[in-house]
Design an enzyme around this catalytic site. Structure first.
Site, short mmCIF file in Angstrom:
data_model
loop_
_atom_site.label_atom_id
_atom_site.label_comp_id
_atom_site.label_asym_id
_atom_site.label_seq_id
_atom_site.Cartn_x
_atom_site.Cartn_y
_atom_site.Cartn_z
CB THR A 99 -113.27 -55.89 30.84
OG1 THR A 99 -113.95 -54.62 30.61
CG2 THR A 99 -112.17 -55.83 29.95
CG HIS A 104 -113.63 -48.35 32.16
ND1 HIS A 104 -113.66 -47.77 33.61
CD2 HIS A 104 -114.04 -49.79 32.39
CE1 HIS A 104 -113.74 -48.85 34.48
NE2 HIS A 104 -114.02 -50.10 33.96
CD GLU A 122 -114.21 -51.25 29.31
OE1 GLU A 122 -115.03 -51.33 29.88
OE2 GLU A 122 -112.94 -52.15 29.30
CG ASP A 169 -115.64 -55.02 27.49
OD1 ASP A 169 -116.61 -54.40 27.09
OD2 ASP A 169 -114.59 -54.65 28.20
CG HIS A 170 -118.86 -55.21 29.65
ND1 HIS A 170 -119.37 -54.15 30.17
CD2 HIS A 170 -117.54 -55.23 29.93
CE1 HIS A 170 -118.26 -53.19 30.64
NE2 HIS A 170 -117.39 -53.94 30.71
#
Length: 657
Positions: free
Chosen positions: A325, A438, A285, A505-506
């Protein structure tokens, strides 16, 4: 029963009548389809799921009737006008429902798909489409049948109203209020669909692992209205064909006589591992490269992961095709950039059926571990519908407690996943998706003795990419989780024959000027630049690779490493193949921009305004306005168009075999 208000009694009868109709229609679809080999006894769960979808649609009709029908002027029993209004509305609803089901039956008979919004595209050639329908179906008989059944249903609704009107109401004002609240809450629950953080979604139908079961569970309203916002999701077939040779040249294959066929066979490369290694793919994440230690960030946020990178094959110029995501998981698993707008491809029912290279790992057990719920972004349907024999583990499958909206902590996710993998007797392909890095940046109390939070000056945080101490410590906590996982895995037998793959994921958009050229910040490359690591001590020799790579390349590279012959029908390439060309497609749905990172440059353009730019990614020098760089921009523009148009095509045409 007489203590229940007449309005609610009639609504219950109305709901039951429509529920019987919906169930008969589903049974009719089962009888008319060619899949009766399943047998009714094996479809109990499918019919129950269908019942839940039907109750949602029926409740959407009944709740407004409850609220508006409680107004004296519109009450169907105390007002003659109210009765006429509701009978007229129910007549229209009945015709609407029967029309939808009849079109749905014809649509399924023609395409073996439930009715979806793509049928509206036929209106663009309405005359031709109507002639085709007229010549293909017994329209007059169908219309007469619909009208006949509508008359019957309306008569039954009238009879139910007359029956209820003759019954007395002996309740009190208190029982009237309680009945209203109970009915309203029950209807609200049926609309939401489950006792869960997430509502019942269309993608839950595809979690049954069979397209037929999914279509049987859905009703035409669920499938049509969920695809309505995607009905313009299409592609320009002419452009795809014209640009197919460009795709072939960059992916090292010659297009066949059918330029829309991009399928090619991938083969192991020199140095492939023949011991059938296990695969653990960790989707990390928000693992933004410029915030980590591997790229020189002096806050030393990921020292453990940095040490892993020095022991594995580390790609330091890897980009996700886009931000988010859901889009990152999609690109990793399918090998296709998610260029859906404004929603994501995972939410598009028309794109749920996808080929994935994971299925070429025959003889492998397949696992997916997530500390929260895969109902998020409808990702469950993508996973279970496309990965054969998948063992899916979510929050409720773990012993660890939930710590926030994203489920259990990453550390506990890693440790519990490790225990499950350590028990396996066959090779496995496992995906672990993390979430702690996150908001709300939760760090469990149980870890605060082993994991020490640190302080940093506010100006240093801002200079090196963090907006707060909470964010930085959450980023550091991910490194703590990786360490706990690898140290636990090292104690297990499976470790020595396992390739661990880590990819973000990014990234996160932010100011990276202290570490990278200004274009990385100004053109938001920071939101897509992530680490990519292949870690397998004893199996892979360490090296740091500067080849520009993409999330879509992960599965072909894994398959090439593992001596797997695989089918590649997407936009991924084997990064360890010596003939591979380095580039990465990027897409920004927020600003409708698409482009390519290649060589020393980023090229991108706006889809609508056609504004384009070429900037350096290796220094802050302006790109010269000369013929040589105009040629570079043109080459990258052609590649950008080819990748974008082909990705649009593949989203809807990469179906599993």
């Amino acid at each position: 029963m007489v203590k229940i208000p007449k309005l609610i009694r009639w609504l219950l009868w109305t709901g039951l009548i429509f529920l019987v109709l919906f169930t008969l229609m589903r049974l009719g679809l089962f009888i008319l389809s060619d899949q009766q080999s399943y047998g009714l006894s094996t479809l109990g769960g499918t019919f129950f799921l269908g019942l839940r979808y039907d109750l949602r649609m029926i409740s959407i009709v009944l709740i407004p009737m409850l609220i508006l029908g409680s107004i004296p002027a519109l009450h169907p029993f105390s007002s003659t006008r109210g009765k006429k209004v509701w009978m007229a509305i129910l007549g229209v609803v009945t015709l609407f429902v029967l029309f939808f089901f009849s079109v749905d039956f014809a649509h399924y008979a023609y395409l073996e798909q439930r009715l979806n919004a793509s049928v509206l595209n036929y209106l663009q050639d309405a005359r031709i489409s109507m002639n085709m329908v007229w010549q293909s179906y017994p329209i007059i008989r169908m219309v007469l049948g619909v009208l006949l059944v509508a008359v019957l249903l309306i008569w039954i609704l009238h009879r139910s109203h007359r029956m209820v009107s003759k019954q007395p109401f002996t309740g009190t004002s208190r029982s009237r209020i309680i009945s209203f609240i109970v009915f309203f809450l029950a209807g609200g629950f049926f609309i939401f669909g489950r006792f869960n953080q997430y509502p019942l979604r269309w993608s839950d139908a595809f979690a049954q692992g069979s397209d037929y079961k999914a279509y049987l569970a859905l009703n035409p309203f669920e499938s049509f209205f969920n695809t309505l916002k995607f009905r313009h999701s299409t592609y320009d077939e002419k452009k795809v064909k014209e640009l197919a040779p460009v795709i072939g040249s960059y992916f090292n294959f010659t297009p066949s006589d059918n330029p829309l066929l991009f399928t090619r066979t991938g083969a192991p490369h020199t140095g492939a591992i023949t011991s059938k290694p296990n695969i653990v793919l960790v989707i990390c994440e928000s693992f933004s490269a410029y915030k980590s230690s591997m790229f020189g960030n002096p806050l030393k946020t990921t020292p453990f992961f940095d040490s892993l990178c020095r022991q594995g094959i580390f790609f330091d110029r890897c980009f996700t095709p886009t931000y988010g995501t859901a889009r990152g998981v999609w690109a990793t698993i399918t090998g296709i950039p998610d260029v859906e707008m404004p929603k994501t491809a995972s939410r598009n029912p028309a794109a749920v059926d996808q080929h994935t290279i994971i299925n070429d790992f025959t003889g492998y057990e397949k696992f997916y571990f997530l500390g929260g719920s895969t109902s998020w972004a409808n990702i469950r349907g993508v996973l279970t519908n496309n990965i054969n024999g998948l063992h899916l583990y979510e929050q409720e499958d773990f012993k660890a407690p939930k710590i926030d909206v994203w489920g259990i902590s990453d550390k506990n996710l890693f440790l519990e996943s490790n225990k499950i993998l350590a028990q396996q007797q066959k090779p496995f392909f496992a995906i672990i998706q993390t979430a702690d890095n996150h908001r709300p940046y939760t760090i469990p109390e149980e870890d605060l003795s082993a994991f020490k939070k640190v302080e940093a000056p506010a100006d240093s945080l801002r200079k090196y990419g963090f907006e707060s101490l909470a964010e930085m410590n959450a980023f550091r906590y991910t490194d703590f989780g990786y360490q706990q996982f690898i140290e636990a895995a090292r104690k297990e037998k499976y470790f020595n024959n396992t390739i661990f793959v880590f990819i973000g994921d990014h990234g996160i958009p932010g100011n990276a000027d202290a570490l990278f050229p200004h274009s990385w910040t100004a053109q938001r490359l920071t939101s897509m630049h992530v680490p990519l690591l292949f870690y397998a001590p004893g199996l892979l020799a360490p090296q740091r690779v500067h080849t520009i790579s993409s999330q879509t390349d992960v599965l072909p590279t894994i398959a090439g490493l593992c001596d797997i012959k695989y089918t590649n029908s997407t936009l991924g390439k084997d990064l360890l193949d010596s003939t591979t060309k380095g580039f990465a497609f990027i897409f920004d749905p927020d600003y409708s921009m698409t482009g390519v990172v290649k060589g020393d440059y980023l090229y991108r353009k706006q889809l609508g305004a056609k504004k384009e730019e070429l900037v350096s990614i290796v220094n802050n020098d302006a790109v010269p306005n000369d013929a040589a760089h105009a040629a570079i921009a043109h080459e990258m523009q052609v590649l950008t168009d080819a990748l974008y148009e082909t990705a649009r095509f593949m989203l809807l045409n990469n179906k599993k075999k």
